[in-house]
Design a protein around this motif. Structure first.
Motif, PDB file in Angstrom:
ATOM      1  N   THR A   1       0.883   0.893  -9.977  1.00 46.85           N
ATOM      2  CA  THR A   1       2.083   0.322 -10.951  1.00 46.85           C
ATOM      3  C   THR A   1       1.137   0.986 -12.388  1.00 46.85           C
ATOM      4  O   THR A   1       2.414   0.904 -13.292  1.00 46.85           O
ATOM      5  CB  THR A   1       1.192  -1.207 -11.598  1.00 46.85           C
ATOM      6  OG1 THR A   1       1.285  -2.499  -9.740  1.00 46.85           O
ATOM      7  CG2 THR A   1       1.889  -1.825 -12.575  1.00 46.85           C
ATOM      8  N   ALA A   2       0.266   1.319 -12.622  1.00 48.54           N
ATOM      9  CA  ALA A   2      -0.250   1.721 -13.619  1.00 48.54           C
ATOM     10  C   ALA A   2       0.410   3.113 -13.691  1.00 48.54           C
ATOM     11  O   ALA A   2       1.152   3.679 -14.821  1.00 48.54           O
ATOM     12  CB  ALA A   2      -1.449   2.324 -13.652  1.00 48.54           C
ATOM     13  N   ALA A   3       0.374   3.965 -12.263  1.00 45.92           N
ATOM     14  CA  ALA A   3       1.601   5.206 -11.904  1.00 45.92           C
ATOM     15  C   ALA A   3       3.039   4.660 -13.086  1.00 45.92           C
ATOM     16  O   ALA A   3       3.615   5.877 -13.271  1.00 45.92           O
ATOM     17  CB  ALA A   3       2.142   6.336 -10.858  1.00 45.92           C
ATOM     18  N   GLN A   4       3.622   4.269 -12.311  1.00 42.05           N
ATOM     19  CA  GLN A   4       5.159   3.815 -12.940  1.00 42.05           C
ATOM     20  C   GLN A   4       4.749   3.284 -14.188  1.00 42.05           C
ATOM     21  O   GLN A   4       5.813   4.217 -15.025  1.00 42.05           O
ATOM     22  CB  GLN A   4       5.645   2.418 -11.715  1.00 42.05           C
ATOM     23  CG  GLN A   4       6.858   2.308 -12.167  1.00 42.05           C
ATOM     24  CD  GLN A   4       8.005   3.404 -11.837  1.00 42.05           C
ATOM     25  OE1 GLN A   4       7.920   3.896 -10.785  1.00 42.05           O
ATOM     26  NE2 GLN A   4       8.406   3.625 -13.084  1.00 42.05           N
TER      27      GLN A   4
ATOM     28  N   SER B   1       3.242   9.264  -5.903  1.00 44.90           N
ATOM     29  CA  SER B   1       3.118  10.510  -5.598  1.00 44.90           C
ATOM     30  C   SER B   1       4.426  11.093  -6.588  1.00 44.90           C
ATOM     31  O   SER B   1       4.358  12.076  -6.898  1.00 44.90           O
ATOM     32  CB  SER B   1       4.038  10.832  -4.313  1.00 44.90           C
ATOM     33  OG  SER B   1       2.898  10.177  -3.146  1.00 44.90           O
ATOM     34  N   ALA B   2       5.077  10.132  -7.323  1.00 43.42           N
ATOM     35  CA  ALA B   2       6.083   9.926  -7.901  1.00 43.42           C
ATOM     36  C   ALA B   2       5.871  10.830  -9.652  1.00 43.42           C
ATOM     37  O   ALA B   2       6.463  11.478 -10.579  1.00 43.42           O
ATOM     38  CB  ALA B   2       7.461   8.813  -8.096  1.00 43.42           C
TER      39      ALA B   2
ATOM     40  N   ILE C   1       3.117  12.469  -9.877  1.00 46.13           N
ATOM     41  CA  ILE C   1       3.318  13.535 -10.250  1.00 46.13           C
ATOM     42  C   ILE C   1       4.015  15.204  -8.908  1.00 46.13           C
ATOM     43  O   ILE C   1       3.709  16.029  -8.772  1.00 46.13           O
ATOM     44  CB  ILE C   1       1.675  13.539  -9.689  1.00 46.13           C
ATOM     45  CG1 ILE C   1       1.088  13.462  -7.911  1.00 46.13           C
ATOM     46  CG2 ILE C   1       0.147  13.273 -10.081  1.00 46.13           C
ATOM     47  CD1 ILE C   1      -0.056  13.962  -7.214  1.00 46.13           C
ATOM     48  N   GLY C   2       4.763  14.388  -9.126  1.00 45.52           N
ATOM     49  CA  GLY C   2       6.184  15.328  -8.691  1.00 45.52           C
ATOM     50  C   GLY C   2       5.497  16.038  -6.906  1.00 45.52           C
ATOM     51  O   GLY C   2       5.678  16.556  -6.522  1.00 45.52           O
ATOM     52  N   ALA C   3       4.719  14.441  -6.413  1.00 44.22           N
ATOM     53  CA  ALA C   3       4.456  15.253  -4.754  1.00 44.22           C
ATOM     54  C   ALA C   3       6.104  14.265  -3.635  1.00 44.22           C
ATOM     55  O   ALA C   3       5.493  13.764  -3.327  1.00 44.22           O
ATOM     56  CB  ALA C   3       3.321  14.173  -4.798  1.00 44.22           C
ATOM     57  N   ALA C   4       6.953  14.980  -4.223  1.00 41.44           N
ATOM     58  CA  ALA C   4       7.439  14.975  -2.426  1.00 41.44           C
ATOM     59  C   ALA C   4       7.059  15.131  -1.121  1.00 41.44           C
ATOM     60  O   ALA C   4       7.374  14.502  -0.394  1.00 41.44           O
ATOM     61  CB  ALA C   4       8.667  15.968  -2.901  1.00 41.44           C
ATOM     62  N   ALA C   5       5.984  16.142  -0.864  1.00 46.99           N
ATOM     63  CA  ALA C   5       5.126  16.148   0.376  1.00 46.99           C
ATOM     64  C   ALA C   5       4.019  16.003   0.175  1.00 46.99           C
ATOM     65  O   ALA C   5       3.504  16.228  -1.248  1.00 46.99           O
ATOM     66  CB  ALA C   5       5.701  17.631   1.252  1.00 46.99           C
ATOM     67  N   GLY C   6       3.143  16.312   0.782  1.00 43.39           N
ATOM     68  CA  GLY C   6       1.896  15.735   1.540  1.00 43.39           C
ATOM     69  C   GLY C   6       1.550  14.345   1.244  1.00 43.39           C
ATOM     70  O   GLY C   6       1.881  13.552   1.852  1.00 43.39           O
TER      71      GLY C   6
ATOM     72  N   LEU D   1       1.430  -1.291   0.130  1.00 43.95           N
ATOM     73  CA  LEU D   1      -0.063  -0.020   0.503  1.00 43.95           C
ATOM     74  C   LEU D   1       0.541   1.203   0.018  1.00 43.95           C
ATOM     75  O   LEU D   1       0.761   2.110  -0.808  1.00 43.95           O
ATOM     76  CB  LEU D   1      -0.488   0.138   1.080  1.00 43.95           C
ATOM     77  CG  LEU D   1      -1.840   0.818   1.156  1.00 43.95           C
ATOM     78  CD1 LEU D   1      -3.243   0.555   0.301  1.00 43.95           C
ATOM     79  CD2 LEU D   1      -2.668   0.698   2.418  1.00 43.95           C
ATOM     80  N   GLU D   2       2.319   1.297   0.946  1.00 41.30           N
ATOM     81  CA  GLU D   2       3.246   2.384   1.098  1.00 41.30           C
ATOM     82  C   GLU D   2       3.743   2.635  -0.232  1.00 41.30           C
ATOM     83  O   GLU D   2       3.560   3.539  -0.699  1.00 41.30           O
ATOM     84  CB  GLU D   2       3.352   2.401   2.237  1.00 41.30           C
ATOM     85  CG  GLU D   2       2.881   2.264   3.811  1.00 41.30           C
ATOM     86  CD  GLU D   2       2.086   3.758   3.338  1.00 41.30           C
ATOM     87  OE1 GLU D   2       1.868   4.489   3.257  1.00 41.30           O
ATOM     88  OE2 GLU D   2       0.451   3.285   3.324  1.00 41.30           O
ATOM     89  N   HIS D   3       3.725   1.528  -1.582  1.00 38.74           N
ATOM     90  CA  HIS D   3       5.024   1.331  -1.853  1.00 38.74           C
ATOM     91  C   HIS D   3       4.030   1.732  -3.371  1.00 38.74           C
ATOM     92  O   HIS D   3       4.180   2.682  -4.208  1.00 38.74           O
ATOM     93  CB  HIS D   3       5.174  -0.320  -2.170  1.00 38.74           C
ATOM     94  CG  HIS D   3       6.085   0.124  -3.404  1.00 38.74           C
ATOM     95  ND1 HIS D   3       7.590   0.618  -3.618  1.00 38.74           N
ATOM     96  CD2 HIS D   3       5.766  -0.798  -4.535  1.00 38.74           C
ATOM     97  CE1 HIS D   3       8.021   0.150  -4.973  1.00 38.74           C
ATOM     98  NE2 HIS D   3       7.262  -0.090  -5.858  1.00 38.74           N
ATOM     99  N   ALA D   4       2.835   1.817  -3.142  1.00 39.97           N
ATOM    100  CA  ALA D   4       1.957   2.325  -4.341  1.00 39.97           C
ATOM    101  C   ALA D   4       1.458   4.110  -4.485  1.00 39.97           C
ATOM    102  O   ALA D   4       1.814   4.568  -4.945  1.00 39.97           O
ATOM    103  CB  ALA D   4       0.415   1.685  -4.461  1.00 39.97           C
TER     104      ALA D   4
END
Length: 386
Positions: free
Chosen positions: A257-260, A63-64, A66-71, A55-58
């Motif tokens: 996975t789709a995001a990656q 996040s990666a 959409i460039g969400a380093a924080a949040g 869950l946390e890996h997903a």
């Protein structure tokens, strides 16, 4: 790349903006969490360990992208739920007396209906910004719409019908100058074009799985650090306390996975291939049907996969009915057999005949040059029939 079985025997699929086939790599990734990895990610014992880590890996993969380093990334059951959480959550958390919110006339129904409900049940004032002939909001119109009670602005990144791209960074800047929160429904844009929430400076952003080769029933909301939200669903402390209920780990893995895959495709320039195919389709139709093909929406500032056109002399639904070997969408809505022009095209100033003639042709990961050439032939043949 393996082609999903659903595309190997059927009409040419040109409706990727409606939904995407599940990428076989996504299907493969979720299978372990439908079998051995069944545990509750909130459990402290052995069976919860792998699902919790997945869950946390997903979450990190989304996040990666959409460039969400924080949040925070909060998983939801749909894009509509994510929009509701963003909009209703932000308005109720603001605690203002008769709060004021702003959106645009061509926004997705998930946003428009949420605002209408807030107006009915919470006496929220709503302003609907006009769009120009290309379907784009003028930041000056937004600036002029603020009041001392404005708490939220919601503008989509890309229109689902025309692909028109909004000037999100500028709209967010204007919003923050007036002290309000900015939400962006990026369902159609995420994975198709590079998006960075930090560069755009948005506070809330909606991501939808079935628009980017994951299953239906999974989406996510990016929440900027420090932005307060009232939950939609109360219960346990899952999803940072903002979405109660045991998480759907398998589908969260699917979205991750789709995001990656989308990030890899963007890095490899996949969007340029699709844009070339889209432009080839447009050019073929213009040459085959001279003086009859009209582009709806901007020529350049739009999604690379989206072509919305009107063909003079035939309605969109009639053309598609005569062309069963193509799966696409029209620019009209049908209610009890009565076709009406799309509200999006009407808001852009298009007349009823042009609106009823509209076709939305949207390409995707498995679109090919052969598909495009054959589709142009089929559409041309149908449009030429007396």
């Amino acid at each position: 790349m393996t082609v999903p079985s659903g595309l190997t025997d059927g009409p040419i699929y040109l409706d990727y903006n409606a939904t995407t086939p599940i990428d076989p790599a996504v299907t493969e990734a979720i299978l372990p969490y439908l079998t051995g990895g069944f545990g509750n990610p909130s459990s402290d014992h052995h069976y919860g360990t792998a699902p919790r880590a997945a869950l946390e890996h997903a979450r990190g993969q989304v996040s990666a992208l959409i460039g969400a380093a924080a949040g925070r990334i909060v998983f939801t059951g749909s894009g509509s739920e994510a929009d509701n959480l963003a909009i209703r959550g932000a308005v109720l958390a603001a605690g203002a007396d008769r709060p004021h919110v702003i959106t645009q006339q061509t926004e997705h129904p998930a946003v428009l209906a949420t605002y209408q409900a807030l107006r009915r049940w919470h006496e929220v004032d709503v302003t609907y910004l006009p769009v120009d002939g290309a379907g784009v909001v003028d930041p000056a119109e937004l600036a002029a719409a603020f009041t001392e009670h404005t708490v939220l602005v919601s503008i989509m990144a890309a229109n689902n019908e025309t692909g028109a791209l909004q000037p999100i960074a500028e709209l967010a800047r204007v919003t923050h100058e007036h002290g309000a929160v900015f939400h962006c429904d990026a369902a159609q844009a995420v994975g198709k074009i590079p998006l960075d929430v930090s560069a755009l400076d948005v506070d809330l952003l909606t991501v939808v799985g079935h628009k980017m080769y994951a299953p239906k029933g999974i989406a996510a909301l990016y929440i900027r650090s420090g932005v307060p939200l009232e939950p939609l669903i109360y219960g346990g402390g899952q999803e940072h306390g903002l979405r109660a209920g045991t998480e759907n780990v398998a589908f969260a893995v699917a979205l991750g996975t789709a995001a990656q895959l989308a990030a890899d495709d963007l890095a490899a320039g996949g969007r340029h291939r699709i844009q070339q195919l889209r432009d080839r389709l447009h050019d073929l139709l213009v040459r085959s049907l001279p003086e009859r093909v009209l582009l709806n929406g901007p020529m350049s500032a739009r999604l690379p996969n989206t072509l919305n056109i009107s063909i003079r002399g035939i309605t969109g639904h009639s053309l598609l009915a005569a062309t069963p070997d193509i799966a696409a969408s029209t620019g009209s809505a049908c209610h009890s057999g009565d076709h009406q022009p799309s509200p999006v095209l009407t808001a852009m100033g298009l007349d009823a005949d042009r609106g009823l003639a509209a076709l939305r042709l949207s390409l995707g990961r498995w679109s090919t040059r052969d598909d495009v050439d054959r589709a142009a032939e089929l559409i041309t043949a149908s449009a030429r029939r007396p």
